[in-house]
Write an enzyme that holds these catalytic residues in place. Structure first.
Site, PDB file in Angstrom:
ATOM      1  N   GLN A  26      37.443  96.003 101.498  1.00 47.21           N
ATOM      2  CA  GLN A  26      36.117  95.683 101.745  1.00 47.21           C
ATOM      3  C   GLN A  26      35.478  95.720 102.964  1.00 47.21           C
ATOM      4  OE1 GLN A  26      37.000  91.813  98.958  1.00 47.21           O
ATOM      5  NE2 GLN A  26      34.876  92.433  98.495  1.00 47.21           N
ATOM      6  N   ARG A  84      41.359  84.448 106.839  1.00 44.35           N
ATOM      7  CA  ARG A  84      42.224  85.207 105.916  1.00 44.35           C
ATOM      8  C   ARG A  84      41.714  86.562 105.495  1.00 44.35           C
ATOM      9  NH1 ARG A  84      41.080  84.838  99.638  1.00 44.35           N
ATOM     10  NH2 ARG A  84      42.862  86.021  99.010  1.00 44.35           N
ATOM     11  N   HIS A 130      45.518  92.701  98.196  1.00 46.20           N
ATOM     12  CA  HIS A 130      44.136  92.412  97.631  1.00 46.20           C
ATOM     13  C   HIS A 130      43.413  93.618  96.875  1.00 46.20           C
ATOM     14  CE1 HIS A 130      40.403  89.434  98.049  1.00 46.20           C
ATOM     15  NE2 HIS A 130      40.080  90.403  97.466  1.00 46.20           N
ATOM     16  N   GLU A 175      44.205  86.806  93.111  1.00 43.32           N
ATOM     17  CA  GLU A 175      43.629  86.851  91.746  1.00 43.32           C
ATOM     18  C   GLU A 175      44.415  87.660  90.667  1.00 43.32           C
ATOM     19  OE1 GLU A 175      39.495  87.523  92.096  1.00 43.32           O
ATOM     20  OE2 GLU A 175      39.048  85.735  93.216  1.00 43.32           O
ATOM     21  N   ASN A 315      40.399  80.556  94.499  1.00 46.03           N
ATOM     22  CA  ASN A 315      39.074  81.198  94.903  1.00 46.03           C
ATOM     23  C   ASN A 315      38.191  80.460  93.766  1.00 46.03           C
ATOM     24  OD1 ASN A 315      40.395  82.733  96.623  1.00 46.03           O
ATOM     25  ND2 ASN A 315      40.187  84.631  95.499  1.00 46.03           N
ATOM     26  N   TYR A 317      34.312  80.067  92.433  1.00 44.83           N
ATOM     27  CA  TYR A 317      32.779  80.387  93.015  1.00 44.83           C
ATOM     28  C   TYR A 317      31.894  79.432  91.789  1.00 44.83           C
ATOM     29  CZ  TYR A 317      34.304  84.210  95.882  1.00 44.83           C
ATOM     30  OH  TYR A 317      34.606  85.112  96.939  1.00 44.83           O
ATOM     31  N   GLU A 384      38.724  81.001  98.919  1.00 51.99           N
ATOM     32  CA  GLU A 384      37.321  81.625  98.683  1.00 51.99           C
ATOM     33  C   GLU A 384      36.592  80.861  98.016  1.00 51.99           C
ATOM     34  OE1 GLU A 384      37.219  85.780  97.294  1.00 51.99           O
ATOM     35  OE2 GLU A 384      39.080  86.358  98.192  1.00 51.99           O
TER      36      GLU A 384
END
Ligand code: GBH
Length: 478
Positions: A26, A84, A130, A175, A315, A317, A384
């Site tokens: 990313q 991270r 990742h 994940e 993580n 959200y 996250e």
């Protein structure tokens, strides 16, 4: 009703750490520089640009391959305790397979990054994987083929050898749910396959076994010398029952077990969750199969995997509402049908620019309680959490509010309920390539104009607020 004001005097406990997160594909760019080979995201974005918003890719993205010193400077000013980031498999091992040669320039990049972080008082937290599987392994089935386990173990071992003298926190996988469900069931992420209810389970099985295997190797061979810790990170969406009915309460519980209980249960308790085994075995039988679609661990594997995480990375959200759906409304077979739950959102929840992300601070609190109760209060690191905007704004009150509200709930879980949370990480340090959403979803504490050849990093209001939270260790308002 709980009031956010109550916590303003609470101080984050001593030893509690703050960080920011990114991931290699990313932010790095330099997709084919200095010997790096192609991964599944390079491949997919080049072969099928139409799968990505704006037909964009991360060939350059934030250009962190060349600008990592600027990134470290940004983090130093922000005041975070740790960073991270993830390592790109194909940058350090272009041929990817067990026994293949390290790419010196690729190895040097992370050495330089790690040294720069440490020189600035920032601890490196490294995600080993990742989502950027080497394309050369995907050609042979990727996570569907169990030979990937030994290739992954070899790769991870090279990282311990190269960087373990300085890296003391390792995350084996980011994940697994997304790797396997979005990669191999729903085709929302590379390698964009739809192997409903079969391929996704094979993927899971290989990811979890690779995790257990590398944990045991680290524990036995590296920990005694290097003294670090190694864990895994789950995509921990929380689920509230849609109504107070017993059925909806069961649906919420079932959603969680099928979403991340799936691989946390084998690690924290042993084997897949009973409800998962029961349902997939039963539905497989109804489909006329002799063998269940759910692969089985051997007793040895169960023991190897059980207890294989020094901390649990979450993580988190957002939250969904859960209710059981008509089985015929799901593809047959599929993970969604095995799970059997329909998800929705409460109309009162605030939406973000990302279609899946709503602000539900109390969901965060209840998630932490759920984890405490189900897994015997493990050490948790929030690896996250973050908020998506869509524009160029430098003033980002919605992100500020999200961060403050979620941190309030975190303090409540720590102080009122004794949840063992030891760290918190915001996604992300800066705007970056958001997978199939391309550059349309912006998660950065720092703004980047991706048309600007310099990729100048400009701090947003949320950066300054986070800076203040870290330096005061409180949620005091301005
Ligand atoms: C994280 O996943 C990732 O680790 C990180 O790389 C990413 O940049 C960050 O989120 C922000 O998205 O396509 O509507 O079906 C968080 C969990 C789960 C969020 C899958 C996106 C896709 C929803 N992700 N979800 S949708």
């Amino acid at each position: 009703q709980y009031s956010y004001g109550d916590v303003s005097q609470r101080v984050f406990p001593e030893g509690f750490k703050f960080g920011v997160a990114t991931a290699a594909y990313q932010i790095e760019g330099a997709w084919n520089e200095d010997g790096k080979s192609e991964n599944i995201w390079d491949h997919a974005t080049h072969e099928n640009p139409e799968w990505i918003d704006g037909k964009t890719n991360a060939d350059v993205t934030c250009d962190s391959y060349h600008k990592f010193k600027e990134d470290v400077k940004l983090m130093k000013d922000l005041g975070v305790n740790f960073y991270r980031f993830s390592i790109s498999w194909t940058r350090v091992l272009p041929d990817a397979v067990e026994g293949s040669k390290l790419n010196e320039k690729g190895v040097a990049y992370y050495n330089n990054l790690i040294d720069e972080l440490i020189a600035n008082g920032i601890e490196p937290y490294v995600t080993i994987f990742h989502w950027d599987t080497p394309q050369s392994l995907e050609t042979h089935g990727g996570w569907l083929n169990d030979t990937i386990i030994d290739n992954y173990v070899y790769y991870a071992r090279q990282l311990f050898i190269s960087y373990g003298d300085r890296v003391k926190k390792w995350i084996t996988f980011n994940e697994p749910q997304q790797i396997c469900e979005q990669g191999y069931e729903t085709a929302q992420k590379a390698p964009f396959l739809k192997l409903h209810g079969v391929g996704d389970y094979q993927c899971f099985h290989n990811v979890v076994r690779a995790h257990g295997k590398i944990y045991r190797i680290y524990d036995k061979e590296f920990r005694p010398v290097q003294g670090g810790e190694i864990g895994i990170t789950a995509d921990a969406v929380y689920a509230f029952p849609k109504t107070n009915s017993v059925s909806d309460q069961m649906a919420a519980e079932q959603f969680i077990e099928f979403y991340y209980g799936w691989f946390i249960h084998p690690i924290m308790i042993g084997n897949y969750p009973p409800i998962v085994i029961e349902r997939v075995d039963e539905l497989s039988k109804q489909e006329g199969r002799v063998t269940s679609r759910l692969p089985k661990f051997t007793e040895e594997e169960i023991d190897m995997i059980k207890g294989s995480s020094d901390f649990l990375g979450l993580n988190h959200y957002t939250t969904i509402l859960a209710t059981f759906g008509d089985p015929d409304s799901f593809p047959n077979p599929s993970h969604d049908r095995d799970c059997g739950v329909l998800t929705s959102r409460d109309p009162s929840w605030k939406p973000s620019a990302a279609p899946w992300l709503y602000e539900v601070p109390t969901g965060f609190y209840h998630l932490l309680l759920w984890i405490k109760e189900h897994y015997n209060n493990p050490r948790v690191i929030i690896t996250e959490t973050g908020w998506a905007g869509s524009g160029e704004e430098l003033d980002d009150p919605d992100r500020v509010q999200y961060i403050r509200n979620y941190l309030s709930e975190l303090l409540k879980a720590i102080y009122d309920d004794g949840c063992n949370v030891i760290g918190y990480t915001i996604w992300s340090l800066m705007d970056n390539f958001e997978w199939t959403y391309g550059y349309t979803n912006k998660f950065g504490l720092t703004y980047i104009d991706f048309e600007d050849p310099n990729r100048t990093r400009i701090p947003r209001t949320s950066y300054k607020v986070y800076q203040k939270i870290i330096s005061t260790r409180r949620l005091i308002s301005d």
